[in-house]
Design an enzyme around this catalytic site. Structure first.
Site, PDB file in Angstrom:
ATOM      1  N   PRO A  14       9.941   8.131  -0.928  1.00 26.84           N
ATOM      2  CA  PRO A  14      10.414   6.722  -0.140  1.00 26.84           C
ATOM      3  C   PRO A  14       9.842   5.560  -0.620  1.00 26.84           C
ATOM      4  CG  PRO A  14       8.948   8.242   0.955  1.00 26.84           C
ATOM      5  CD  PRO A  14       9.101   8.877  -0.339  1.00 26.84           C
TER       6      PRO A  14
ATOM      7  N   ASP B 170       0.962  -1.202   0.082  1.00 29.89           N
ATOM      8  CA  ASP B 170       0.053   0.055  -0.236  1.00 29.89           C
ATOM      9  C   ASP B 170       0.912   1.134  -0.168  1.00 29.89           C
ATOM     10  OD1 ASP B 170      -1.865   1.924   0.553  1.00 29.89           O
ATOM     11  OD2 ASP B 170      -2.492   0.978   2.114  1.00 29.89           O
TER      12      ASP B 170
END
Lengths: 277, 277
Positions: free
Chosen positions: A164, A157
């Site tokens: 990142p 998810d």
């Protein structure tokens, strides 16, 4: 009178969506990204990371049900479930509702997403206190490397493949996800819009095809995401989501997903099917 | 270098979508509405009426296939087809491809939409010269009143229910559409977004339910329309779109519609199914 303050996401260099702002609730630069929580007139409270919409109170149910429930209802016994990313808690909320789930682990690299979601999006971050749930503020890539043959379902998810989350779209990562899954495990990754990100979808698909025997794309309509149509890529060691017995699908009080959507989501319009040709 | 000129549609009072403009091709006030043709970087050439996106070169195929082909492939013999509105010609282009169609009639109230679409959107306005096609610049409401028991399929390809299109969302109009259809005729109307226009969808459905024995909603993903998810309401005197034999569906070289989408489009997420409860 309504404010004339708007928050705008540049969905691409040439396309923008703007939401009229009721109130800016919170804004900070975390160790990983810019985080903003904004109350909007059209979609209610919304979470933005690096100026991209992550979720909104009004349409979050689509993403969170669809990233979670397709795999959970494909696996015959999804006891141990891992979410990588997903710090808003929406996927975890859906997972713990499933009657067969025994543990739900969240590994989110940015603890501030979790904390601010608990404060400003309590309807989404609703299950962190559930006894099935373990929350780890850690690097998902490292967690996957360190855990083998452990999970029945792993959900990636992630944010978009910039910042990142880049490592969560890499072939090495998928190989480690395979190893972290038990012998009949299933993974699902959010894989962006079939109208815009065909190369990314194709790349994910090809990478996973080298690792998992079964890889399939499915779709859901998410108004606050670019183009409004979003894709998820499911990779499975054994179980085929299109061969589920509809009667085995758990009824978990959903607003988008249902027994028929489970199958219809895999029906691709021609332009989307052509991504794989 | 790209311009920093953008065209913005206020999709609601609180939600806007903006497209970076390559070039403004044409702009005028017709007798009925403001008309603009704008070349954009993200979606190519686009038609705006009263500042709302009508169609774009990049995503027009979804709307035009889906408003046309579901009914054409439900009716066993769609020989005579009428389009009300649809002056860009996209629905007509799809209709004439169908092997069983003998005549395709377009009744568009604003001739300037037709003329400017021919000039600036030739890929969409591609079939006006087809021998099957008759173009009438006239009031669709009047045309429907004056033609009885004539058409196999009638498509209501209207703008939003403001301005010149208001009458195309009225119960009296639907009654006249019923009478203009032959004994096993089918109508389809575009019926806005299930995420935003639930009351409108419910109203259309209830009005049609008093007139036609069979009324069903189906969905398609259209990036340039509000929320990206659009609905169509199909009303039929006899034939059920969900009981079509897939082998009878004509292959007409489509980019969205296919045999499986024909059925999947009728599968409603829970929030959309709840509109009718």
């Amino acid at each position: 009178m309504k404010s004339d303050l708007w928050i705008t996401e540049k969905q691409t260099e040439d396309l923008a969506i703007s939401f009229r702002v009721k109130k800016t609730l919170h804004e900070e630069q975390t160790d990983f990204q810019h985080l903003a929580l904004v109350d909007t007139y059209e979609f209610g409270r919304m979470l933005f990371l690096d100026n991209c919409v992550m979720t909104s109170i009004k349409d979050e149910f689509v993403y969170h049900e669809m990233i979670s429930l397709v795999a959970l209802n494909t696996h015959p016994n999804p006891e141990h479930v891992l979410v990588i990313g997903g710090g808003d808690g929406g996927a975890i909320r859906e997972i713990v509702k499933h009657p067969k789930v025994k543990t739900a682990t969240l590994v989110e690299i940015d603890g501030r997403v979790i904390e601010t979601s608990k404060e400003y999006l309590p309807e989404i971050a609703a299950a962190f206190d559930n006894p099935k749930v373990t929350v780890l503020v850690d690097d998902g890539i490292k967690h996957i490397q360190e855990n083998k043959n452990k999970y029945d379902v792993i959900l990636v998810d992630s944010t978009d493949p910039v910042g990142p989350a880049v490592g969560l779209f890499a072939s090495d990562f998928y190989k480690n996800v395979y190893d972290a899954l038990r012998e009949d495990g299933i993974m699902v990754a959010q894989s962006e819009s079939p109208f815009m990100h065909q190369d990314l979808i194709k790349g994910i698909h090809n990478d996973l095809k080298h690792i998992f025997p079964l890889v399939k794309l499915y779709l859901a309509a998410i108004p606050t995401y670019p183009t409004g149509l979003w894709s998820f890529t499911l990779a499975s060691k054994k179980h085929d989501p299109q061969k589920v017995n509809p009667e085995d699908i758990a009824d978990t009080n959903t607003r988008y997903y249902n027994k028929n959507i489970h199958f219809a989501a895999f029906v691709l319009p021609n332009f989307a099917a052509e991504i794989f040709k």
